[in-house]
Scaffold this motif. Structure first.
Motif, PDB file in Angstrom:
ATOM      1  N   GLY A  16     -38.549  47.889  64.680  1.00 21.49           N
ATOM      2  CA  GLY A  16     -37.594  47.588  63.776  1.00 21.49           C
ATOM      3  C   GLY A  16     -35.108  48.254  63.818  1.00 21.49           C
ATOM      4  N   SER A  17     -35.087  48.215  62.360  1.00 21.59           N
ATOM      5  CA  SER A  17     -33.764  48.019  62.508  1.00 21.59           C
ATOM      6  C   SER A  17     -33.368  48.824  61.176  1.00 21.59           C
ATOM      7  CB  SER A  17     -32.492  46.625  61.756  1.00 21.59           C
ATOM      8  OG  SER A  17     -33.652  45.698  62.458  1.00 21.59           O
ATOM      9  N   LEU A  18     -32.108  49.866  62.063  1.00 19.94           N
ATOM     10  CA  LEU A  18     -30.767  50.546  61.049  1.00 19.94           C
ATOM     11  C   LEU A  18     -29.852  50.180  61.112  1.00 19.94           C
ATOM     12  CD1 LEU A  18     -32.507  53.831  62.148  1.00 19.94           C
ATOM     13  CD2 LEU A  18     -32.367  52.879  59.552  1.00 19.94           C
ATOM     14  N   ARG A  19     -28.875  50.454  60.193  1.00 14.68           N
ATOM     15  CA  ARG A  19     -27.537  50.607  60.591  1.00 14.68           C
ATOM     16  C   ARG A  19     -26.197  51.157  59.849  1.00 14.68           C
ATOM     17  NH1 ARG A  19     -23.132  46.644  57.127  1.00 14.68           N
ATOM     18  NH2 ARG A  19     -24.064  48.224  55.346  1.00 14.68           N
ATOM     19  N   LEU A  20     -25.529  52.170  61.335  1.00 16.64           N
ATOM     20  CA  LEU A  20     -25.529  52.725  61.308  1.00 16.64           C
ATOM     21  C   LEU A  20     -23.618  53.067  60.632  1.00 16.64           C
ATOM     22  CD1 LEU A  20     -26.440  55.298  64.394  1.00 16.64           C
ATOM     23  CD2 LEU A  20     -27.080  55.380  61.533  1.00 16.64           C
ATOM     24  N   SER A  21     -23.493  54.189  60.088  1.00 17.88           N
ATOM     25  CA  SER A  21     -22.385  53.903  59.483  1.00 17.88           C
ATOM     26  C   SER A  21     -21.258  54.639  59.916  1.00 17.88           C
ATOM     27  CB  SER A  21     -21.937  53.539  57.887  1.00 17.88           C
ATOM     28  OG  SER A  21     -22.479  52.576  58.364  1.00 17.88           O
ATOM     29  N   CYS A  22     -19.820  54.476  59.638  1.00 22.59           N
ATOM     30  CA  CYS A  22     -18.509  55.558  60.574  1.00 22.59           C
ATOM     31  C   CYS A  22     -17.594  55.258  59.606  1.00 22.59           C
ATOM     32  CB  CYS A  22     -19.171  55.907  62.396  1.00 22.59           C
ATOM     33  SG  CYS A  22     -16.984  57.217  62.620  1.00 22.59           S
ATOM     34  N   GLU A  23     -17.299  55.965  59.051  1.00 25.35           N
ATOM     35  CA  GLU A  23     -16.307  56.460  57.888  1.00 25.35           C
ATOM     36  C   GLU A  23     -15.141  56.336  58.645  1.00 25.35           C
ATOM     37  OE1 GLU A  23     -15.952  57.127  53.557  1.00 25.35           O
ATOM     38  OE2 GLU A  23     -14.342  56.760  53.479  1.00 25.35           O
ATOM     39  N   ALA A  24     -13.682  56.161  58.904  1.00 25.96           N
ATOM     40  CA  ALA A  24     -12.506  56.665  59.300  1.00 25.96           C
ATOM     41  C   ALA A  24     -11.586  57.164  58.239  1.00 25.96           C
ATOM     42  CB  ALA A  24     -11.826  56.216  59.873  1.00 25.96           C
ATOM     43  N   ILE A  25     -11.838  58.732  57.499  1.00 25.12           N
ATOM     44  CA  ILE A  25     -11.342  59.299  56.736  1.00 25.12           C
ATOM     45  C   ILE A  25      -9.674  59.514  57.230  1.00 25.12           C
ATOM     46  CG2 ILE A  25     -11.382  60.507  54.656  1.00 25.12           C
ATOM     47  CD1 ILE A  25     -14.172  60.797  54.318  1.00 25.12           C
ATOM     48  N   GLY A  26      -9.110  59.187  56.491  1.00 24.26           N
ATOM     49  CA  GLY A  26      -7.343  59.513  56.538  1.00 24.26           C
ATOM     50  C   GLY A  26      -6.468  58.332  58.038  1.00 24.26           C
ATOM     51  N   LEU A  27      -7.568  57.324  58.466  1.00 24.93           N
ATOM     52  CA  LEU A  27      -6.438  56.429  58.980  1.00 24.93           C
ATOM     53  C   LEU A  27      -5.648  55.866  59.062  1.00 24.93           C
ATOM     54  CD1 LEU A  27      -7.320  55.476  62.072  1.00 24.93           C
ATOM     55  CD2 LEU A  27      -8.563  53.851  61.045  1.00 24.93           C
ATOM     56  N   THR A  28      -4.699  55.220  60.167  1.00 24.57           N
ATOM     57  CA  THR A  28      -3.688  55.758  59.072  1.00 24.57           C
ATOM     58  C   THR A  28      -2.461  54.090  60.535  1.00 24.57           C
ATOM     59  OG1 THR A  28      -1.805  56.917  60.288  1.00 24.57           O
ATOM     60  CG2 THR A  28      -2.232  57.769  57.411  1.00 24.57           C
ATOM     61  N   HIS A  80     -19.844  49.666  61.942  1.00 30.88           N
ATOM     62  CA  HIS A  80     -20.662  49.983  61.434  1.00 30.88           C
ATOM     63  C   HIS A  80     -21.010  49.863  63.395  1.00 30.88           C
ATOM     64  CE1 HIS A  80     -20.438  49.363  57.436  1.00 30.88           C
ATOM     65  NE2 HIS A  80     -19.594  48.518  57.537  1.00 30.88           N
ATOM     66  N   LEU A  81     -22.251  50.306  62.893  1.00 30.96           N
ATOM     67  CA  LEU A  81     -23.729  49.586  64.624  1.00 30.96           C
ATOM     68  C   LEU A  81     -24.508  49.288  63.824  1.00 30.96           C
ATOM     69  CD1 LEU A  81     -23.904  50.332  67.545  1.00 30.96           C
ATOM     70  CD2 LEU A  81     -24.987  52.390  67.393  1.00 30.96           C
ATOM     71  N   GLN A  82     -24.904  48.157  64.114  1.00 30.36           N
ATOM     72  CA  GLN A  82     -26.378  47.554  63.854  1.00 30.36           C
ATOM     73  C   GLN A  82     -27.091  47.019  64.669  1.00 30.36           C
ATOM     74  OE1 GLN A  82     -27.468  46.506  60.386  1.00 30.36           O
ATOM     75  NE2 GLN A  82     -29.083  46.041  62.038  1.00 30.36           N
ATOM     76  N   MET A  83     -28.314  48.314  64.741  1.00 30.21           N
ATOM     77  CA  MET A  83     -29.563  48.439  66.165  1.00 30.21           C
ATOM     78  C   MET A  83     -30.659  47.317  65.416  1.00 30.21           C
ATOM     79  SD  MET A  83     -28.421  52.685  65.832  1.00 30.21           S
ATOM     80  CE  MET A  83     -29.256  53.153  64.280  1.00 30.21           C
ATOM     81  N   ASN A  84     -30.803  46.934  66.314  1.00 32.94           N
ATOM     82  CA  ASN A  84     -32.087  45.652  66.408  1.00 32.94           C
ATOM     83  C   ASN A  84     -32.722  45.722  67.556  1.00 32.94           C
ATOM     84  OD1 ASN A  84     -31.090  44.310  64.147  1.00 32.94           O
ATOM     85  ND2 ASN A  84     -29.913  43.259  64.763  1.00 32.94           N
ATOM     86  N   SER A  85     -33.972  45.709  67.410  1.00 32.85           N
ATOM     87  CA  SER A  85     -35.449  45.743  68.468  1.00 32.85           C
ATOM     88  C   SER A  85     -35.503  46.677  68.280  1.00 32.85           C
ATOM     89  CB  SER A  85     -35.201  44.642  69.393  1.00 32.85           C
ATOM     90  OG  SER A  85     -34.979  43.842  68.800  1.00 32.85           O
ATOM     91  N   LEU A  86     -35.210  48.405  68.045  1.00 32.56           N
ATOM     92  CA  LEU A  86     -35.524  49.822  68.023  1.00 32.56           C
ATOM     93  C   LEU A  86     -36.514  50.352  69.175  1.00 32.56           C
ATOM     94  CD1 LEU A  86     -33.714  50.726  65.427  1.00 32.56           C
ATOM     95  CD2 LEU A  86     -33.070  51.129  66.748  1.00 32.56           C
ATOM     96  N   LYS A  87     -36.186  50.747  69.680  1.00 32.23           N
ATOM     97  CA  LYS A  87     -37.527  51.480  70.569  1.00 32.23           C
ATOM     98  C   LYS A  87     -37.627  52.989  70.579  1.00 32.23           C
ATOM     99  CE  LYS A  87     -36.318  48.171  74.059  1.00 32.23           C
ATOM    100  NZ  LYS A  87     -35.732  47.587  75.541  1.00 32.23           N
ATOM    101  N   PRO A  88     -38.440  53.554  70.934  1.00 31.43           N
ATOM    102  CA  PRO A  88     -38.922  54.913  71.171  1.00 31.43           C
ATOM    103  C   PRO A  88     -37.794  55.327  71.747  1.00 31.43           C
ATOM    104  CG  PRO A  88     -40.921  54.092  70.556  1.00 31.43           C
ATOM    105  CD  PRO A  88     -39.998  53.242  71.580  1.00 31.43           C
ATOM    106  N   GLU A  89     -37.363  55.231  72.486  1.00 29.03           N
ATOM    107  CA  GLU A  89     -36.266  55.922  73.277  1.00 29.03           C
ATOM    108  C   GLU A  89     -34.898  55.851  73.076  1.00 29.03           C
ATOM    109  OE1 GLU A  89     -38.750  53.270  74.634  1.00 29.03           O
ATOM    110  OE2 GLU A  89     -37.541  51.473  75.676  1.00 29.03           O
ATOM    111  N   ASP A  90     -34.905  54.906  71.639  1.00 28.77           N
ATOM    112  CA  ASP A  90     -33.380  55.178  71.537  1.00 28.77           C
ATOM    113  C   ASP A  90     -33.372  56.707  70.006  1.00 28.77           C
ATOM    114  OD1 ASP A  90     -33.535  51.714  70.925  1.00 28.77           O
ATOM    115  OD2 ASP A  90     -32.506  52.670  72.207  1.00 28.77           O
ATOM    116  N   THR A  91     -34.723  57.151  70.368  1.00 26.42           N
ATOM    117  CA  THR A  91     -34.397  58.208  68.673  1.00 26.42           C
ATOM    118  C   THR A  91     -33.474  59.494  69.803  1.00 26.42           C
ATOM    119  OG1 THR A  91     -36.665  58.015  68.273  1.00 26.42           O
ATOM    120  CG2 THR A  91     -35.745  60.154  68.374  1.00 26.42           C
TER     121      THR A  91
END
Length: 128
Positions: A16-28, A80-91
């Motif tokens: 399966g797939s997941l997308r992680l997001s990281c918002e940089a608050i205060g980035l100038t 964003h980190l788009q993660m496809n073809s996830l494996k158990p070792e990505d846990t």
């Protein structure tokens, strides 16, 4: 001072797939790099990917190349980190980290000590 806030973790089946997001608050400034790290129970924290917000240059851990894609949404100051073809070792718990832009072109990009800002982490669990 930049604050990093992750989101998007969860439970997914292998393949399966997941997308992680990281918002940089205060980035100038775009003179910044965002890295993604992960830490599984009993293991060291390892660098997964990195992107320069200045020129979009990227780095990837060998084991995720071709499966994960890092990108920067300038309008939302979010990586964003788009993660496809996830494996158990990505846990693992996934963390985003901030540091100078040159890291994305530097062999030290995967070293945690190269970064001076960290998010709180988000859990990713891949079931077999």
């Amino acid at each position: 001072e930049v604050q990093l806030v992750e989101s998007g973790g969860g439970l997914v089946q292998a393949g399966g797939s997941l997308r992680l997001s990281c918002e940089a608050i205060g980035l100038t400034s775009d003179d910044y790099a965002i890295g993604w790290f992960r830490q599984a129970p009993g293991k060291l924290r390892e660098g997964v990917s990195c992107i320069s917000l200045k020129d979009d240059s990227t780095q990837y851990l060998h084991s995720v190349k071709g499966r994960f894609t890092i990108s920067f949404d300038n309008a939302k100051a979010t990586v964003h980190l788009q993660m496809n073809s996830l494996k158990p070792e990505d846990t693992a718990v996934y963390y985003c980290a901030g540091g100078p832009a040159f890291l994305a072109d530097n062999r030290w990009w995967h070293q945690r000590h190269s970064y001076d800002r960290w998010g709180q982490g988000t859990q990713v669990t891949v079931s077999s």
